[in-house]
Scaffold this motif. Structure first.
Motif, PDB file in Angstrom:
ATOM      1  N   ALA A   2      18.570  -9.479 -26.116  1.00  0.00           N
ATOM      2  CA  ALA A   2      19.559  -9.516 -24.941  1.00  0.00           C
ATOM      3  C   ALA A   2      19.366  -7.887 -24.936  1.00  0.00           C
ATOM      4  N   THR A   3      19.430  -7.197 -23.559  1.00  0.00           N
ATOM      5  CA  THR A   3      19.720  -5.884 -23.340  1.00  0.00           C
ATOM      6  C   THR A   3      21.176  -5.591 -23.277  1.00  0.00           C
ATOM      7  N   LYS A   4      21.599  -4.532 -24.067  1.00  0.00           N
ATOM      8  CA  LYS A   4      23.048  -4.352 -24.111  1.00  0.00           C
ATOM      9  C   LYS A   4      23.665  -3.311 -22.855  1.00  0.00           C
ATOM     10  N   ASN A  27      18.877 -12.692 -20.952  1.00  0.00           N
ATOM     11  CA  ASN A  27      18.572 -11.540 -21.587  1.00  0.00           C
ATOM     12  C   ASN A  27      19.319 -10.197 -21.393  1.00  0.00           C
ATOM     13  N   VAL A  28      20.575 -10.601 -20.899  1.00  0.00           N
ATOM     14  CA  VAL A  28      21.509  -9.231 -20.790  1.00  0.00           C
ATOM     15  C   VAL A  28      23.112  -9.767 -21.415  1.00  0.00           C
ATOM     16  N   LYS A  29      23.422  -8.608 -22.097  1.00  0.00           N
ATOM     17  CA  LYS A  29      24.886  -8.841 -22.788  1.00  0.00           C
ATOM     18  C   LYS A  29      25.600  -7.562 -22.255  1.00  0.00           C
ATOM     19  N   LEU A  30      26.615  -7.967 -21.246  1.00  0.00           N
ATOM     20  CA  LEU A  30      27.367  -7.126 -20.589  1.00  0.00           C
ATOM     21  C   LEU A  30      28.636  -6.582 -21.218  1.00  0.00           C
ATOM     22  N   ALA A  44      32.990 -12.900 -14.837  1.00  0.00           N
ATOM     23  CA  ALA A  44      32.026 -12.963 -15.784  1.00  0.00           C
ATOM     24  C   ALA A  44      32.381 -13.358 -16.999  1.00  0.00           C
ATOM     25  N   PRO A  45      32.468 -14.557 -17.455  1.00  0.00           N
ATOM     26  CA  PRO A  45      33.356 -15.301 -18.355  1.00  0.00           C
ATOM     27  C   PRO A  45      32.423 -14.857 -19.710  1.00  0.00           C
ATOM     28  N   ASN A  46      31.272 -14.589 -19.797  1.00  0.00           N
ATOM     29  CA  ASN A  46      30.396 -14.295 -21.033  1.00  0.00           C
ATOM     30  C   ASN A  46      30.186 -12.683 -21.227  1.00  0.00           C
ATOM     31  N   ALA A  47      30.913 -12.146 -20.578  1.00  0.00           N
ATOM     32  CA  ALA A  47      31.041 -10.461 -20.926  1.00  0.00           C
ATOM     33  C   ALA A  47      32.288 -10.195 -21.785  1.00  0.00           C
ATOM     34  N   SER A  48      31.756  -9.036 -22.497  1.00  0.00           N
ATOM     35  CA  SER A  48      32.933  -8.431 -23.275  1.00  0.00           C
ATOM     36  C   SER A  48      33.734  -7.320 -22.315  1.00  0.00           C
ATOM     37  N   ILE A  49      35.156  -7.590 -22.580  1.00  0.00           N
ATOM     38  CA  ILE A  49      35.983  -6.688 -21.303  1.00  0.00           C
ATOM     39  C   ILE A  49      36.751  -5.691 -21.998  1.00  0.00           C
TER      40      ILE A  49
END
Length: 211
Positions: A2-4, A27-30, A44-49
Motif C-alpha cells: 500500500a502507498t502511504k 492499495n492506499v494507507k491513509l 475513514a475508519p481504516n485511516a490513522s488519525i
C-alpha cells in the motif's frame, strides 16, 4: 504494498473529497492529520488519525516519517507551513509533495478577471507566492496546485494549465480538484516539479458567476 499517504489539513473541504475517493482503496494507507480531527474517524475508519499542528515540529516530523506522499491542504500562515513541511520531508527523505496554493500568484491571470482576483485575495497572494517559492526551491518532487474560485458543485470536470501559461477559468468544483489530486496520487510521476492551475472547462469571464 500500500502507498502511504499523509494528508495535512485533512478536515478541509477538498481533503474530505480526497478521503472519500481513497478511503476504501486497498492499495492506499491513509494518515489524516488535522488540528481538529472531529468526524475523520467516522469518514475513514481504516485511516490513522493524528491530532496535531503543522507548525509544531515534533507533530509534523512524527507524522511525515515513513510516508511516501504528503498532500497539504492548509490555510493561515501558508508560507511558514510550507517551509516547515519542506524541512521535515527533506530530513525524513520523503520526496513527493502535493500542495495547494492559490490562483494569481504569478500574475498569470489576464485582463479583468486578473484584476478582480488580485483585489479579492489581496495581500494573501504574497503569502501564497512565498509558499510556492519555498517549495520550488526545495529538492522535493512537488506538484503545486493553483485552483480557481471554488464551488461545492457535484462535478469532476477540470482542465489544467502549467506555470507560465495564462489562467482564464473563473471557477472549479472542490470535488474536481480532489479528482485531480487523486489522479496525481495514483500516477505520482505526473506533473512533477510543476505548478498547475486547475479550472472548470468552458467557464470564463471577468469574475466567477457566483459573485
Amino acid at each position: 504494498m500500500a502507498t502511504k499517504i499523509l494528508m495535512l489539513g485533512a478536515g478541509g473541504a477538498i481533503a474530505r473529497h480526497v478521503i472519500n475517493y481513497l478511503k476504501d482503496e486497498k492499495n492506499v494507507k491513509l494518515t489524516l492529520f488535522a488540528r481538529n480531527t472531529g468526524g475523520l474517524a467516522e469518514q475513514a475508519p481504516n485511516a490513522s488519525i493524528i491530532k496535531g499542528d503543522v507548525l509544531h515540529k515534533s507533530d509534523l516530523d512524527n507524522a511525515v516519517k515513513g510516508q511516501e506522499i504528503v498532500y497539504a491542504n492548509l490555510a493561515g500562515q501558508i508560507d511558514k507551513m510550507a517551509g516547515e513541511i519542506v524541512k521535515s520531508m527533506e530530513a525524513a527523505g520523503v520526496k513527493r509533495l502535493i500542495f495547494i496554493t492559490s490562483l494569481g500568484i504569478y500574475n498569470e491571470i489576464p485582463g479583468k478577471f486578473g484584476q478582480w482576483n488580485e483585489r479579492m485575495i489581496g495581500s494573501d497572494l504574497i503569502r501564497y507566492r512565498h509558499a510556492a517559492d519555498i517549495i520550488e526551491a526545495s529538492s522535493l518532487d512537488y506538484t503545486i496546485i493553483r485552483p480557481s474560485w471554488l464551488t461545492d458543485k457535484n462535478e469532476t470536470a477540470y482542465e489544467t494549465t502549467q506555470k507560465g501559461e495564462p489562467f482564464v477559468g473563473t471557477e472549479v468544483a472542490r470535488k474536481a480538484v480532489a479528482a485531480y489530486i487523486v489522479n496525481i496520487i495514483e500516477h505520482p510521476g505526473k506533473d512533477v516539479k510543476a505548478s498547475v492551475g486547475i479550472n472548470k472547462p468552458g467557464v470564463y469571464g471577468d469574475k466567477p458567476g457566483f459573485y
